[in-house]
Scaffold this active site. Structure first.
Site, PDB file in Angstrom:
ATOM      1  N   LYS A 111       0.816  -1.214   0.000  1.00 20.36           N
ATOM      2  CA  LYS A 111       0.000   0.000   0.000  1.00 20.36           C
ATOM      3  C   LYS A 111       0.847   1.260   0.000  1.00 20.36           C
ATOM      4  O   LYS A 111       0.467   2.274  -0.587  1.00 20.36           O
ATOM      5  CB  LYS A 111      -0.958   0.001   1.201  1.00 20.36           C
ATOM      6  CG  LYS A 111      -2.077  -1.013   1.042  1.00 20.36           C
ATOM      7  CD  LYS A 111      -3.253  -0.729   1.954  1.00 20.36           C
ATOM      8  CE  LYS A 111      -4.385  -1.702   1.673  1.00 20.36           C
ATOM      9  NZ  LYS A 111      -5.435  -1.699   2.663  1.00 20.36           N
ATOM     10  N   LYS A 194      -4.550  -9.893  -7.026  1.00 14.94           N
ATOM     11  CA  LYS A 194      -5.715 -10.238  -6.207  1.00 14.94           C
ATOM     12  C   LYS A 194      -6.933  -9.417  -6.623  1.00 14.94           C
ATOM     13  O   LYS A 194      -6.795  -8.248  -6.956  1.00 14.94           O
ATOM     14  CB  LYS A 194      -5.335  -9.902  -4.757  1.00 14.94           C
ATOM     15  CG  LYS A 194      -6.220 -10.433  -3.686  1.00 14.94           C
ATOM     16  CD  LYS A 194      -5.756  -9.917  -2.322  1.00 14.94           C
ATOM     17  CE  LYS A 194      -5.995  -8.428  -2.168  1.00 14.94           C
ATOM     18  NZ  LYS A 194      -6.036  -7.917  -0.808  1.00 14.94           N
ATOM     19  N   LYS A 197     -10.938  -4.218  -4.006  1.00 12.15           N
ATOM     20  CA  LYS A 197     -11.790  -3.040  -4.160  1.00 12.15           C
ATOM     21  C   LYS A 197     -11.023  -1.890  -4.779  1.00 12.15           C
ATOM     22  O   LYS A 197     -11.605  -1.004  -5.382  1.00 12.15           O
ATOM     23  CB  LYS A 197     -12.280  -2.571  -2.782  1.00 12.15           C
ATOM     24  CG  LYS A 197     -13.135  -3.546  -2.041  1.00 12.15           C
ATOM     25  CD  LYS A 197     -13.701  -2.842  -0.798  1.00 12.15           C
ATOM     26  CE  LYS A 197     -14.042  -3.820   0.301  1.00 12.15           C
ATOM     27  NZ  LYS A 197     -13.050  -3.797   1.402  1.00 12.15           N
TER      28      LYS A 197
HETATM   29  P1  AMP Z   1     -10.791  -6.088   2.551  1.00 13.54           P
HETATM   30  O1  AMP Z   1     -11.636  -5.918   1.332  1.00 13.54           O
HETATM   31  O2  AMP Z   1      -9.340  -5.893   2.269  1.00 13.54           O
HETATM   32  O3  AMP Z   1     -11.286  -5.299   3.738  1.00 13.54           O
HETATM   33  O4  AMP Z   1     -10.908  -7.635   2.959  1.00 13.54           O
HETATM   34  C1  AMP Z   1     -11.923  -8.159   3.777  1.00 13.54           C
HETATM   35  C2  AMP Z   1     -11.848  -9.674   3.854  1.00 13.54           C
HETATM   36  O5  AMP Z   1     -12.012 -10.243   2.548  1.00 13.54           O
HETATM   37  C3  AMP Z   1     -10.522 -10.215   4.394  1.00 13.54           C
HETATM   38  O6  AMP Z   1     -10.771 -11.372   5.168  1.00 13.54           O
HETATM   39  C4  AMP Z   1      -9.768 -10.559   3.160  1.00 13.54           C
HETATM   40  O7  AMP Z   1      -8.789 -11.558   3.363  1.00 13.54           O
HETATM   41  C5  AMP Z   1     -10.884 -11.064   2.247  1.00 13.54           C
HETATM   42  N1  AMP Z   1     -10.529 -10.847   0.828  1.00 13.54           N
HETATM   43  C6  AMP Z   1     -10.350  -9.656   0.215  1.00 13.54           C
HETATM   44  N2  AMP Z   1     -10.033  -9.829  -1.086  1.00 13.54           N
HETATM   45  C7  AMP Z   1      -9.980 -11.172  -1.266  1.00 13.54           C
HETATM   46  C8  AMP Z   1      -9.681 -12.008  -2.396  1.00 13.54           C
HETATM   47  N3  AMP Z   1      -9.389 -11.481  -3.585  1.00 13.54           N
HETATM   48  N4  AMP Z   1      -9.736 -13.354  -2.234  1.00 13.54           N
HETATM   49  C9  AMP Z   1     -10.048 -13.910  -1.029  1.00 13.54           C
HETATM   50  N5  AMP Z   1     -10.317 -13.183   0.073  1.00 13.54           N
HETATM   51  C10 AMP Z   1     -10.288 -11.834  -0.037  1.00 13.54           C
END
Ligand code: AMP
Ligand code: TRP
Length: 332
Positions: A111, A194, A197
């Site tokens: 980041k 990955k 968002k």
């Molecule tokens: P975040 O969107 O970064 O707040 O992620 C929230 C949750 O979603 C966390 O447990 C992440 O590990 C999971 N997560 C986010 N993106 C992915 C992805 N591409 N594949 C699997 N898990 C994800």
């Protein structure tokens, strides 16, 4: 009974990666554990979102949790900022966390990018706040996607450092729970990055709020290759985008990747994509419709968040007082 804590940042529409990596497992696990599902709005501040946008995204995240099957009668849903004890414990834990541990954090490196000196302190201390999120409830299980494993391991190290420093056995070490299928859903445009968002392209991800036509379009545009599907995953090792789509199908239909490869052996991707679209629509459309209903009724969402916050606050303040006593602060 164990206690779950997990959270998602309200930084945009939740997507297929959030669903398969986290929310779907929360829905299953809430039956067996006391569960705290947080909307980690303080973590979202590290990217300086616009205020009205952030407020809307907090309610949207709550609507998504509910629509996906989090039961507010069983589990507690609340915004992180409603419970001040997260920040208080984060400070206490930051005094026990060596900089060397934070310097290893991959997410910070990603980041902060090349301009590390310009990254804010919040982004650097982010994993300590995450540790406090879990530990303030003495959470025992943390269902997350693969990318968050390092942060939960750090939370374990910090919990251990606390116990050692104060010669107590206060914190149990929280377990990361990562389901093998779809632990890491990749971008639809680039199989080496990955699904996230923050990807500028909307076509890189499927949102839980996408309607069937949008899902069909995004899957049609998803990158693949001209080869037909091979009978086993090993033979497709280098075909990252193709493997990602098969992995998504496998996860959504609760099958192994091996089984899906053998089922579709020799089929080309234009046919497979139609099957994948049908699968996605059958899972996401009911969620989208429930989400629309919740979003039309913000009072219900706010009441659910209020109830979750009350419970979270009372447990957190009880633990914070115990912690204060251990470290030599006066109880309040
Ligand atoms: P975040 O969107 O970064 O707040 O992620 C929230 C949750 O979603 C966390 O447990 C992440 O590990 C999971 N997560 C986010 N993106 C992915 C992805 N591409 N594949 C699997 N898990 C994800
Ligand atoms: N950092 C996590 C993410 O971006 C979100 C998060 C914050 C979290 N606090 C948490 C996840 C505590 C699990 C437990 O995905």
């Amino acid at each position: 009974m164990g206690r779950i804590f997990s959270g998602i940042q309200p930084t945009g529409n939740l997507h297929l990666g959030n669903y398969l990596g986290a929310i779907r497992n929360w829905v299953l696990m809430q039956k067996e554990y006391e569960s705290f599902f947080c909307i980690v709005d303080l973590h979202a501040l590290t990217i300086l979102p616009e205020a009205p946008q952030l407020q809307a995204n907090i309610r949207k995240a709550a609507a998504t949790y509910l629509a996906a099957g989090i039961d507010p009668e069983k589990s507690y849903i609340f915004p992180q900022s409603a419970v001040a004890a997260h920040c208080e414990l984060a400070w206490i834990l930051s005094c026990l966390t060596p900089l060397g541990w934070l310097n290893r954090m991959i997410q910070f490196k990603e980041k902060a990018g090349k301009e590390k000196e310009k990254a804010n302190l919040g982004l650097y201390g982010y994993p300590v706040l995450q540790a406090a999120d879990i530990l303030i409830y003495k959470g025992t299980h943390v269902p997350i996607g693969e990318d968050q494993k390092q942060h939960v391991e750090l939370a374990r190290d910090i919990a251990g450092a606390f116990n050692r420093q104060y010669k107590v056995d206060y914190f149990k070490l929280p377990e990361p729970i990562i389901l093998k299928t779809a632990a890491r859903v990749m971008s639809l445009r680039d199989g080496s990055s990955k699904m996230s968002k923050s990807d500028p392209s909307d076509y890189s991800r499927i949102h839980l709020s996408d309607d069937p036509d949008t899902i069909a379009l995004k899957i049609r545009k998803a990158k693949t290759d001209p080869e037909p599907i091979a009978g086993n995953p090993k033979a497709m090792e280098k075909r990252l985008e193709a493997l990602n789509l098969l992995g998504i199908y496998a996860a959504l239909s609760d099958q192994s990747l091996e089984k899906v490869c053998s089922e579709f052996e020799g089929v080309n991707f234009s046919t497979f994509k139609q099957r994948l679209t049908e699968k996605l629509v059958s899972v996401f459309n009911p969620i989208r419709q429930k989400m629309i209903c919740y979003l039309k009724d913000p009072k219900t969402i706010d009441a659910i968040l209020e109830k979750g916050s009350d419970k979270a606050r009372s447990l957190a303040s009880c633990h914070l007082n115990e912690i204060k006593d251990i470290i030599g602060l006066l109880k309040t």
